[in-house]
Design an enzyme around this catalytic site. Structure first.
Site, mmCIF file in Angstrom:
data_model
loop_
_atom_site.group_PDB
_atom_site.id
_atom_site.type_symbol
_atom_site.label_atom_id
_atom_site.label_comp_id
_atom_site.label_asym_id
_atom_site.label_seq_id
_atom_site.Cartn_x
_atom_site.Cartn_y
_atom_site.Cartn_z
ATOM 1 N N LYS A 34 -18.303 -4.647 0.279
ATOM 2 C CA LYS A 34 -17.135 -3.859 0.714
ATOM 3 C C LYS A 34 -16.285 -4.651 1.709
ATOM 4 C CE LYS A 34 -17.088 -0.203 3.712
ATOM 5 N NZ LYS A 34 -15.845 -0.209 4.517
ATOM 6 N N ASP A 62 -11.749 -1.483 0.419
ATOM 7 C CA ASP A 62 -11.645 -0.237 1.186
ATOM 8 C C ASP A 62 -10.357 -0.270 2.003
ATOM 9 O OD1 ASP A 62 -12.221 2.179 2.344
ATOM 10 O OD2 ASP A 62 -13.789 1.404 3.672
ATOM 11 N N LEU A 63 -9.229 -0.118 1.314
ATOM 12 C CA LEU A 63 -7.931 -0.243 1.983
ATOM 13 C C LEU A 63 -7.352 1.115 2.371
ATOM 14 C CD1 LEU A 63 -6.318 -3.133 -0.117
ATOM 15 C CD2 LEU A 63 -7.735 -3.252 1.950
ATOM 16 N N LYS A 64 -8.002 2.204 1.991
ATOM 17 C CA LYS A 64 -7.618 3.562 2.404
ATOM 18 C C LYS A 64 -6.105 3.766 2.334
ATOM 19 C CE LYS A 64 -11.676 4.757 5.162
ATOM 20 N NZ LYS A 64 -12.451 3.501 5.172
ATOM 21 N N LEU A 65 -5.553 3.594 1.134
ATOM 22 C CA LEU A 65 -4.106 3.728 0.957
ATOM 23 C C LEU A 65 -3.673 5.180 1.185
ATOM 24 C CD1 LEU A 65 -3.768 1.573 -2.300
ATOM 25 C CD2 LEU A 65 -3.480 0.836 0.076
ATOM 26 N N ASP A 67 0.199 6.848 1.217
ATOM 27 C CA ASP A 67 1.659 6.703 1.256
ATOM 28 C C ASP A 67 2.241 7.505 0.100
ATOM 29 O OD1 ASP A 67 4.275 5.628 1.814
ATOM 30 O OD2 ASP A 67 3.290 3.891 2.712
ATOM 31 N N ILE A 68 3.546 7.383 -0.108
ATOM 32 C CA ILE A 68 4.161 8.103 -1.224
ATOM 33 C C ILE A 68 3.686 7.473 -2.541
ATOM 34 C CG2 ILE A 68 6.179 8.835 0.105
ATOM 35 C CD1 ILE A 68 7.763 6.584 -1.327
ATOM 36 N N ALA A 70 4.982 6.125 -5.231
ATOM 37 C CA ALA A 70 5.523 4.841 -5.705
ATOM 38 C C ALA A 70 4.951 3.680 -4.895
ATOM 39 C CB ALA A 70 7.046 4.845 -5.613
ATOM 40 N N THR A 71 4.770 3.896 -3.604
ATOM 41 C CA THR A 71 4.263 2.824 -2.751
ATOM 42 C C THR A 71 2.772 2.602 -2.986
ATOM 43 O OG1 THR A 71 5.957 3.343 -1.139
ATOM 44 C CG2 THR A 71 4.105 2.047 -0.349
ATOM 45 N N THR A 117 -15.204 10.844 8.531
ATOM 46 C CA THR A 117 -16.339 11.436 9.251
ATOM 47 C C THR A 117 -16.149 11.352 10.765
ATOM 48 O OG1 THR A 117 -17.464 9.340 8.879
ATOM 49 C CG2 THR A 117 -18.129 11.184 7.496
HETATM 50 O O1 C5P Z 1 -22.372 -0.707 10.078
HETATM 51 P P1 C5P Z 1 -22.325 0.593 9.332
HETATM 52 O O2 C5P Z 1 -23.473 0.760 8.355
HETATM 53 O O3 C5P Z 1 -22.166 1.783 10.239
HETATM 54 O O4 C5P Z 1 -21.001 0.445 8.460
HETATM 55 C C1 C5P Z 1 -20.494 1.521 7.753
HETATM 56 C C2 C5P Z 1 -19.229 1.127 7.059
HETATM 57 O O5 C5P Z 1 -18.714 2.274 6.397
HETATM 58 C C3 C5P Z 1 -18.112 0.619 7.967
HETATM 59 O O6 C5P Z 1 -17.382 -0.360 7.223
HETATM 60 C C4 C5P Z 1 -17.258 1.848 8.209
HETATM 61 O O7 C5P Z 1 -15.918 1.544 8.432
HETATM 62 C C5 C5P Z 1 -17.423 2.570 6.875
HETATM 63 N N1 C5P Z 1 -17.207 3.990 6.900
HETATM 64 C C6 C5P Z 1 -17.925 4.855 7.717
HETATM 65 N N2 C5P Z 1 -17.677 6.200 7.665
HETATM 66 C C7 C5P Z 1 -16.764 6.670 6.824
HETATM 67 C C8 C5P Z 1 -16.047 5.823 5.993
HETATM 68 C C9 C5P Z 1 -16.295 4.474 6.056
HETATM 69 O O8 C5P Z 1 -18.781 4.427 8.474
HETATM 70 N N3 C5P Z 1 -16.562 7.969 6.733
#
Ligand code: C5P
Length: 235
Positions: A34, A62-65, A67-68, A70-71, A117
């Protein structure tokens, strides 16, 4: 050859060399690597080739897009040549944005992030989402899957309820996974790898318990071995 464990190692590395070293060490044992925002924004698309190396490991961007439509579609098209297996989009971007991403990158599985979370019920109320976190998670999960997401990120505590909501074809991905006895770090609600898979998770995101170990390759192999012994590897 042993099947690779359903683990996505979070390569939250300070620099590209470290990320590539971790990738080479853990790659033989896990299915997925990831790459998150920090590494991607610092080094750009080249980071993908550096961590993939010559291995057949899958890439989770894991870029968590958010936006609108089209973007979001443009962004998904821009990363399509990197051939990620998984790409994250915030479910709160709405169904049209999820659909646009899925159409723009047919070779990847769009994974929707429901509720971060890090947010509790009070935080959700502040941003105008009333009600318990679990209802927001279930509602966003159903909406995202309806719009074409084929994966969801959720906590190990939510995975069973989300599975009941969306059925068996959606890949459920859970962070907050800690082997018994490992430090929780900043994760508040944790489950062991075996518990998370038994609750219905398909892919476990694990970072520091592997990358912070003296020997990340051995740590990944140990978790993979414990999953095989517990016979919870179901895909
Ligand atoms: O080091 P650790 O096992 O805590 O890493 C968890 C990974 O999962 C990190 O890259 C963190 O950004 C990601 N993540 C998270 N909780 C989320 C979504 C993603 O811990 N809800």
């Amino acid at each position: 050859m042993a099947r690779h464990a359903p683990i996505a190692v979070a390569l939250d590395a300070p620099d590209l060399e470290t990320a590539a070293r971790w990738a080479a060490l853990v790659g033989p044992h896990v299915s997925t690597l990831k790459i998150g925002l920090e590494l991607y924004l610092r080094y750009g698309p080249d980071v993908v080739a550096s961590v993939r190396g010559a291995s057949g490991v899958e890439i989770f961007l894991d870029l968590k897009l958010h936006d609108i439509p089209a973007t979001v579609a443009g962004a998904a098209r821009a990363v399509a040549r990197l051939r990620p297996s998984l790409l994250t989009v915030h479910a709160a971007a709405g169904p049209a944005a999820i659909r646009a991403a899925a159409d723009a990158i047919p070779g990847a599985r769009i994974v929707a992030v429901t509720v971060l979370t890090s947010l509790g019920e009070a935080d959700l109320g502040q941003v105008g989402l009333a009600g318990p976190v679990s209802s927001a998670v279930r509602r966003l999960a159903a909406l995202a899957v309806e719009a074409g997401a084929r994966g969801l990120v959720c906590s190990p505590q939510e995975v069973a309820a989300v599975r009941a909501e969306v059925g068996d074809d959606v890949l459920l991905i859970t962070p907050g996974v800690r082997p018994a006895g490992a430090a929780a770090n900043d994760q508040a609600r944790v489950a062991t790898p075996e518990e998370a898979l038994r609750s219905g998770a398909d892919l476990l995101v694990i970072g520091r318990p592997i990358t912070g170990a003296a020997d990340p390759g051995a740590a990944a192999a140990a978790i993979a071995g414990s999953l095989r012994r517990a016979e919870v590897v179901h895909r």
